[in-house]
Design an enzyme around this catalytic site. Sequence first.
Site, PDB file in Angstrom:
ATOM      1  N   GLU A  46     109.113  51.551  10.595  1.00 27.59           N
ATOM      2  CA  GLU A  46     109.174  52.982  10.268  1.00 27.59           C
ATOM      3  C   GLU A  46     109.732  53.180   8.861  1.00 27.59           C
ATOM      4  O   GLU A  46     110.716  52.542   8.487  1.00 27.59           O
ATOM      5  CB  GLU A  46     110.080  53.679  11.300  1.00 27.59           C
ATOM      6  CG  GLU A  46     109.597  55.032  11.703  1.00 27.59           C
ATOM      7  CD  GLU A  46     108.261  54.994  12.440  1.00 27.59           C
ATOM      8  OE1 GLU A  46     107.235  55.285  11.782  1.00 27.59           O
ATOM      9  OE2 GLU A  46     108.240  54.688  13.637  1.00 27.59           O
ATOM     10  N   HIS A  47     109.068  54.079   8.109  1.00 25.70           N
ATOM     11  CA  HIS A  47     109.425  54.324   6.699  1.00 25.70           C
ATOM     12  C   HIS A  47     109.263  53.049   5.876  1.00 25.70           C
ATOM     13  O   HIS A  47     109.986  52.832   4.908  1.00 25.70           O
ATOM     14  CB  HIS A  47     110.845  54.893   6.574  1.00 25.70           C
ATOM     15  CG  HIS A  47     110.937  56.323   7.039  1.00 25.70           C
ATOM     16  ND1 HIS A  47     110.594  57.388   6.246  1.00 25.70           N
ATOM     17  CD2 HIS A  47     111.288  56.846   8.234  1.00 25.70           C
ATOM     18  CE1 HIS A  47     110.751  58.514   6.924  1.00 25.70           C
ATOM     19  NE2 HIS A  47     111.168  58.218   8.142  1.00 25.70           N
ATOM     20  N   GLY A 136     102.620  68.205  15.316  1.00 29.73           N
ATOM     21  CA  GLY A 136     103.965  68.132  14.756  1.00 29.73           C
ATOM     22  C   GLY A 136     104.940  67.392  15.640  1.00 29.73           C
ATOM     23  O   GLY A 136     106.143  67.659  15.597  1.00 29.73           O
ATOM     24  N   SER A 141      98.872  64.200  14.656  1.00 33.33           N
ATOM     25  CA  SER A 141      97.746  65.120  14.830  1.00 33.33           C
ATOM     26  C   SER A 141      97.057  65.374  13.494  1.00 33.33           C
ATOM     27  O   SER A 141      95.851  65.621  13.445  1.00 33.33           O
ATOM     28  CB  SER A 141      98.219  66.440  15.433  1.00 33.33           C
ATOM     29  OG  SER A 141      99.024  67.164  14.516  1.00 33.33           O
ATOM     30  N   GLU A 179      95.948  65.174   2.819  1.00 34.02           N
ATOM     31  CA  GLU A 179      97.309  65.482   3.289  1.00 34.02           C
ATOM     32  C   GLU A 179      98.285  65.600   2.112  1.00 34.02           C
ATOM     33  O   GLU A 179      99.083  66.528   2.038  1.00 34.02           O
ATOM     34  CB  GLU A 179      97.800  64.416   4.278  1.00 34.02           C
ATOM     35  CG  GLU A 179      96.957  64.373   5.544  1.00 34.02           C
ATOM     36  CD  GLU A 179      97.723  63.866   6.777  1.00 34.02           C
ATOM     37  OE1 GLU A 179      98.954  64.020   6.847  1.00 34.02           O
ATOM     38  OE2 GLU A 179      97.057  63.317   7.674  1.00 34.02           O
ATOM     39  N   ASP A 191      99.341  56.434   9.171  1.00 35.51           N
ATOM     40  CA  ASP A 191      98.666  57.248  10.187  1.00 35.51           C
ATOM     41  C   ASP A 191      97.148  57.170  10.068  1.00 35.51           C
ATOM     42  O   ASP A 191      96.430  57.028  11.066  1.00 35.51           O
ATOM     43  CB  ASP A 191      99.069  58.726  10.049  1.00 35.51           C
ATOM     44  CG  ASP A 191     100.569  58.919  10.062  1.00 35.51           C
ATOM     45  OD1 ASP A 191     101.284  57.962  10.394  1.00 35.51           O
ATOM     46  OD2 ASP A 191     101.016  60.033   9.716  1.00 35.51           O
TER      47      ASP A 191
HETATM   48  P1  ADP Z   1     101.863  65.271  13.066  1.00 30.65           P
HETATM   49  O1  ADP Z   1     100.804  64.688  12.218  1.00 30.65           O
HETATM   50  O2  ADP Z   1     102.908  64.268  13.436  1.00 30.65           O
HETATM   51  O3  ADP Z   1     101.344  65.938  14.292  1.00 30.65           O
HETATM   52  P2  ADP Z   1     102.180  66.929  10.759  1.00 30.65           P
HETATM   53  O4  ADP Z   1     103.214  67.909  10.358  1.00 30.65           O
HETATM   54  O5  ADP Z   1     101.870  65.804   9.843  1.00 30.65           O
HETATM   55  O6  ADP Z   1     102.601  66.385  12.214  1.00 30.65           O
HETATM   56  O7  ADP Z   1     100.796  67.673  11.015  1.00 30.65           O
HETATM   57  C1  ADP Z   1     100.744  68.784  11.864  1.00 30.65           C
HETATM   58  C2  ADP Z   1      99.885  69.856  11.193  1.00 30.65           C
HETATM   59  O8  ADP Z   1      98.512  69.421  11.150  1.00 30.65           O
HETATM   60  C3  ADP Z   1      99.850  71.139  11.972  1.00 30.65           C
HETATM   61  O9  ADP Z   1     100.945  71.957  11.657  1.00 30.65           O
HETATM   62  C4  ADP Z   1      98.527  71.739  11.513  1.00 30.65           C
HETATM   63  O10 ADP Z   1      98.660  72.320  10.245  1.00 30.65           O
HETATM   64  C5  ADP Z   1      97.651  70.516  11.347  1.00 30.65           C
HETATM   65  N1  ADP Z   1      96.858  70.237  12.575  1.00 30.65           N
HETATM   66  C6  ADP Z   1      96.811  69.057  13.222  1.00 30.65           C
HETATM   67  N2  ADP Z   1      95.977  69.123  14.305  1.00 30.65           N
HETATM   68  C7  ADP Z   1      95.501  70.379  14.334  1.00 30.65           C
HETATM   69  C8  ADP Z   1      94.596  71.079  15.202  1.00 30.65           C
HETATM   70  N3  ADP Z   1      94.037  70.495  16.261  1.00 30.65           N
HETATM   71  N4  ADP Z   1      94.325  72.376  14.911  1.00 30.65           N
HETATM   72  C9  ADP Z   1      94.879  72.977  13.834  1.00 30.65           C
HETATM   73  N5  ADP Z   1      95.732  72.370  12.998  1.00 30.65           N
HETATM   74  C10 ADP Z   1      96.050  71.087  13.216  1.00 30.65           C
HETATM   75 MG    MG Z   2     101.078  63.974  10.253  1.00 32.88          MG
END
Ligand code: ADP
Ligand code: MG
Length: 416
Positions: A46-47, A136, A141, A179, A191
């Site tokens: 991690e990191h 998040g 995601s 990103e 990721d």
């Molecule tokens: P993680 O990648 O760990 O989930 P991040 O902060 O890097 O957290 O990314 C989350 C952001 O990605 C959300 O706040 C949104 O802006 C975007 N996102 C991811 N998946 C979706 C989705 N299915 N629909 C809309 N936005 C999404």
């Molecule tokens: Mg992310």
Amino acid sequence: MDTVAFIDALTHDEGVARAVRLFTDTFGEQPDGVWSAPGRVNLIGEHTDYNAGLCLPIALPHRTFVALKARKDTTARVVSDISPNSVAQADLKGLQAGGVEGWSAYPIGVAWALRETGFTQVQGFDAAFASCVPLGSGLSSSAAMTCSVALALDDVYGLGFGASDAGRVTLITAAMASENDMAGASTGGLDQNASMRCIAGHALLLDCRPELTPLENVSQQPFDLEGLGLELLVVDTQAPHQLNDGQYAQRRAMCDDAARILGVASLRVSADSIARAADPFQALNETLDALPDATMKRRVRHVITEIERVRSFVHAFAQHDIVAAGQLFNASHDSLAADYEVTVPELDAAVDVARSNGAYGARMTGGGFGGSIIALVDRGRSQEIAQRIADEFAARGFHAPRALAAVASDSARREA
Ligand code: ADP
Ligand code: MG
């Protein structure tokens, strides 16, 4: 006490049907196809990605599905099942870094990045997303979204990168650029590599040294938990996960400063020379002695010891030494808590409960400051341990956590 919720993965049929339905409801026609990309958990390391180090993710069975159709103009329109009634739109022509606000920066930024790289045959698109990857929660995601779009655009615009592992590196670069430069969320590449390159039943040992070619920088490590009578429990603490508030960037900047002071291209170079030293413990101390302040010493100690823990974990797991593997999970978490200071009380509490209820090891996963933990447990024990964590959270007034079962799954693919 409430029963802890487990988040199920969408099946192929469900994911395709939901994405297509949202697409046709929103845009009034059929998509060209449906693609999907998974979230991930990082087992250890991690990191380390932005320090040219090692990490070891698996792809989750939880995926983001995108129904997408190419357009003849440069308009991009996107809709997601998190708010199915609002369509975001941008024109790719003349778009600048940071030029799209909100979640739609992630998918639209992928098309922008491909065009910026010179793939000007990429035109506009309409896209509808259906996802079961928690947003998040440190399960990526964002990469599930950007990688699903990258693969879809590759396909509909005939770029030809999606079919091979080496080709996918070009798509990974575009997903990262989206990103970093369009969404303004700093990412080191772990990721996107996981979402694009993982294989079911395997963990992806990713070596982030920039000089390595795509053929050199990954190795697929068998990761068959079922065969070993084990499960990997993921618990999303639901503590807010905010990498955008500058903490992640501060950690990165301090690592870069430390490398400069040490006169190395990256902390990975120091980690490797320490690992090769006759007395690695003494070599680590000498490296830390060369750094000016106590905080920087702790940050660097985390990165250097964490890179070594990835090597040790791969070795222990290959020997089926689950006790040693679990202890490395624990040591990783403790280093992230004490030296890197990226844990929060929810992460520490979840890890403590998992450990004291029989997990071989438990650690936070992802960037930290909220998000999820993983625990290596005997088969059949995930439900009970997740419940113990939920009970502890209720007693301490934390948000109710959610759980997932992590089975090493496949990377991004076309679904329909
Ligand atoms: P993680 O990648 O760990 O989930 P991040 O902060 O890097 O957290 O990314 C989350 C952001 O990605 C959300 O706040 C949104 O802006 C975007 N996102 C991811 N998946 C979706 C989705 N299915 N629909 C809309 N936005 C999404
Ligand atoms: Mg992310």
